[in-house]
Scaffold this motif. Sequence first.
Motif, short mmCIF file in Angstrom:
data_model
loop_
_atom_site.label_atom_id
_atom_site.label_comp_id
_atom_site.label_asym_id
_atom_site.label_seq_id
_atom_site.Cartn_x
_atom_site.Cartn_y
_atom_site.Cartn_z
N GLY A 76 0.78 -1.23 0.00
CA GLY A 76 0.00 0.00 0.00
C GLY A 76 0.82 1.28 0.00
O GLY A 76 0.27 2.36 -0.18
N GLU A 77 2.12 1.18 0.20
CA GLU A 77 2.94 2.39 0.22
C GLU A 77 3.16 2.91 -1.20
O GLU A 77 3.20 2.15 -2.15
CB GLU A 77 4.29 2.12 0.89
CG GLU A 77 4.18 1.89 2.37
CD GLU A 77 5.51 1.69 3.05
OE1 GLU A 77 5.58 2.05 4.24
OE2 GLU A 77 6.46 1.19 2.43
N ARG A 78 3.30 4.21 -1.29
CA ARG A 78 3.64 4.88 -2.55
C ARG A 78 5.10 5.28 -2.44
O ARG A 78 5.50 5.92 -1.47
CB ARG A 78 2.76 6.08 -2.78
CG ARG A 78 1.27 5.69 -2.76
CD ARG A 78 0.45 6.67 -3.46
NE ARG A 78 0.58 6.37 -4.89
CZ ARG A 78 -0.01 7.05 -5.84
NH1 ARG A 78 -0.73 8.11 -5.54
NH2 ARG A 78 0.12 6.73 -7.10
N ILE A 101 12.80 6.28 -2.58
CA ILE A 101 12.35 7.12 -1.47
C ILE A 101 10.87 6.88 -1.21
O ILE A 101 10.08 6.69 -2.13
CB ILE A 101 12.58 8.62 -1.78
CG1 ILE A 101 14.08 8.92 -1.84
CG2 ILE A 101 11.91 9.52 -0.75
CD1 ILE A 101 14.40 10.38 -2.18
N ARG A 102 10.51 6.90 0.09
CA ARG A 102 9.10 6.89 0.48
C ARG A 102 8.72 8.35 0.76
O ARG A 102 9.12 8.92 1.78
CB ARG A 102 8.91 6.03 1.73
CG ARG A 102 7.46 5.89 2.15
CD ARG A 102 7.27 4.88 3.27
NE ARG A 102 8.21 5.09 4.36
CZ ARG A 102 8.82 4.11 5.02
NH1 ARG A 102 8.60 2.85 4.71
NH2 ARG A 102 9.66 4.38 6.00
N PRO A 103 7.97 8.98 -0.17
CA PRO A 103 7.65 10.41 -0.01
C PRO A 103 6.89 10.75 1.27
O PRO A 103 7.03 11.87 1.77
CB PRO A 103 6.79 10.72 -1.24
CG PRO A 103 7.21 9.71 -2.25
CD PRO A 103 7.50 8.46 -1.45
N THR A 108 14.88 7.32 2.61
CA THR A 108 15.49 6.53 1.54
C THR A 108 15.45 5.07 1.96
O THR A 108 15.96 4.71 3.03
CB THR A 108 16.94 6.97 1.28
OG1 THR A 108 16.92 8.30 0.76
CG2 THR A 108 17.64 6.06 0.28
N LEU A 109 14.83 4.23 1.13
CA LEU A 109 14.71 2.81 1.43
C LEU A 109 15.81 1.98 0.79
O LEU A 109 16.14 0.90 1.28
CB LEU A 109 13.35 2.28 0.95
CG LEU A 109 12.11 3.01 1.45
CD1 LEU A 109 10.86 2.37 0.89
CD2 LEU A 109 12.07 3.04 2.96
#
Length: 147
Positions: A76-78, A101-103, A108-109
């Motif tokens: 579910g993450e963008r 990146i997870r905004p 930073t992933l």
Amino acid sequence: MNWLRPGPFVVDIDVQPADIDGLGHVNNTVYVGWLERCAWGHSQSLGLSLDEYRSLDRAMAVLRHEIDYIASAHEGERLQMGTWIVDTDGRLKMTRQFQLIRPADGLTLLRAQTTFVCIELSSGRPKRMPELFLERYGKAFAESCPA
């Protein structure tokens, strides 16, 4: 966004249920697919599609991936993945850098680097980059790494 370099080519990613492994986060193999998707999107934006590769009998094939998994992504993450061309020898090899990146929180992933080598499609052997590759990828390199 806190990108490693200015002006990345960016693709948006929505984490799907099929991306999740038994540990409840995105499987490592999925990230590699996202690297490929981002690299192809960038190549296509430069006017280098599979059709151009085939007509020139050349392609940029992965020689090496280096991936640093920093934090997990979940269903579910963008996310956003950016890429830059950060090195080229102007003959056979080119290197891309990636950042995921997870905004939502700016985290930073993943950071990665992929080295590509130019091959002749008909033989699979290394061959010099054609002029069109040098022009298009070279321009992107110059924009990512200004002197």
